[in-house]
Design a protein around this motif. Sequence first.
Motif, mmCIF file in Angstrom:
data_model
loop_
_atom_site.group_PDB
_atom_site.id
_atom_site.type_symbol
_atom_site.label_atom_id
_atom_site.label_comp_id
_atom_site.label_asym_id
_atom_site.label_seq_id
_atom_site.Cartn_x
_atom_site.Cartn_y
_atom_site.Cartn_z
ATOM 1 N N GLU A 4 -47.361 -60.502 1.525
ATOM 2 C CA GLU A 4 -47.732 -61.641 0.704
ATOM 3 C C GLU A 4 -47.623 -61.295 -0.772
ATOM 4 O OE1 GLU A 4 -50.936 -64.052 2.541
ATOM 5 O OE2 GLU A 4 -51.878 -63.774 0.581
ATOM 6 N N SER A 10 -49.244 -69.773 -6.665
ATOM 7 C CA SER A 10 -48.746 -70.020 -5.306
ATOM 8 C C SER A 10 -48.559 -68.725 -4.534
ATOM 9 C CB SER A 10 -47.408 -70.751 -5.367
ATOM 10 O OG SER A 10 -47.530 -71.924 -6.134
ATOM 11 N N SER A 118 -47.473 -77.103 1.452
ATOM 12 C CA SER A 118 -47.098 -75.869 2.152
ATOM 13 C C SER A 118 -45.887 -76.109 3.034
ATOM 14 C CB SER A 118 -48.278 -75.358 2.984
ATOM 15 O OG SER A 118 -48.733 -76.355 3.878
ATOM 16 N N LEU A 156 -48.003 -72.895 -0.983
ATOM 17 C CA LEU A 156 -47.678 -71.840 -0.012
ATOM 18 C C LEU A 156 -46.264 -72.014 0.525
ATOM 19 C CD1 LEU A 156 -48.424 -69.557 2.071
ATOM 20 C CD2 LEU A 156 -49.302 -71.381 3.541
ATOM 21 N N ARG A 158 -43.968 -69.989 3.295
ATOM 22 C CA ARG A 158 -44.037 -68.920 4.296
ATOM 23 C C ARG A 158 -42.676 -68.800 4.977
ATOM 24 N NH1 ARG A 158 -48.746 -70.387 7.877
ATOM 25 N NH2 ARG A 158 -50.055 -69.212 6.448
#
Length: 178
Positions: A4, A10, A118, A156, A158
Amino acid sequence: MAAEVKINESILSLVEGDITNENTDAIVNAANARLAGGAGVDGAIHRMGGPAIMKECRKIGGCPTGQAVITTGGNLKAKYVIHTVGPVYKDGTKGEAKLLKSAHLESLKLASSRGLKSISFPAISTGVYGYPVNEAANIALKTVIDYLQEHTDIELVRFVLFGNETYDIFSEELRKLI
Ligand code: ADP
């Protein structure tokens, strides 16, 4: 496994796993230009999400390489699926990098325009489309980092990477970029 980093306020994170289980506002599908469904992550998303997604895809009709469209998430935890079309990798001189960057950028812009906070990406183009994973990871990560540096609305991003090998390559490329 997870990695991460923070970019402004963010979060950019890497996880190993199956993107169909993600609970982000949207998940990105590595679709084909006809939005016809197929193998790999595309097939998995339609299987898990149910027929509502394909129904909307048929209505939309198609998506040029490097562009993105959005549908419901159907039965998925994610509310939306953003379908983007990455390039088929030939030899790296056919505009592949530009198109792969565009696929990520257009997905992010679409998420922003819908007010989504996200979003999860798979490793677009690295399966059937044959993009070398290290090169694809560099482009994908760089595009997201640049976007998050300039836009604060998405909280976010991912990357959900299928298998340890892909995860490890993305981690290595992320380490080089930050
Ligand atoms: P493309 O046609 O863009 O290459 P693929 O679906 O063949 O798309 O592969 C893209 C990446 O998605 C590959 O790294 C593949 O291993 C991965 N993948 C396949 N199924 C899933 C899944 N359920 N969740 C996340 N990634 C997946």
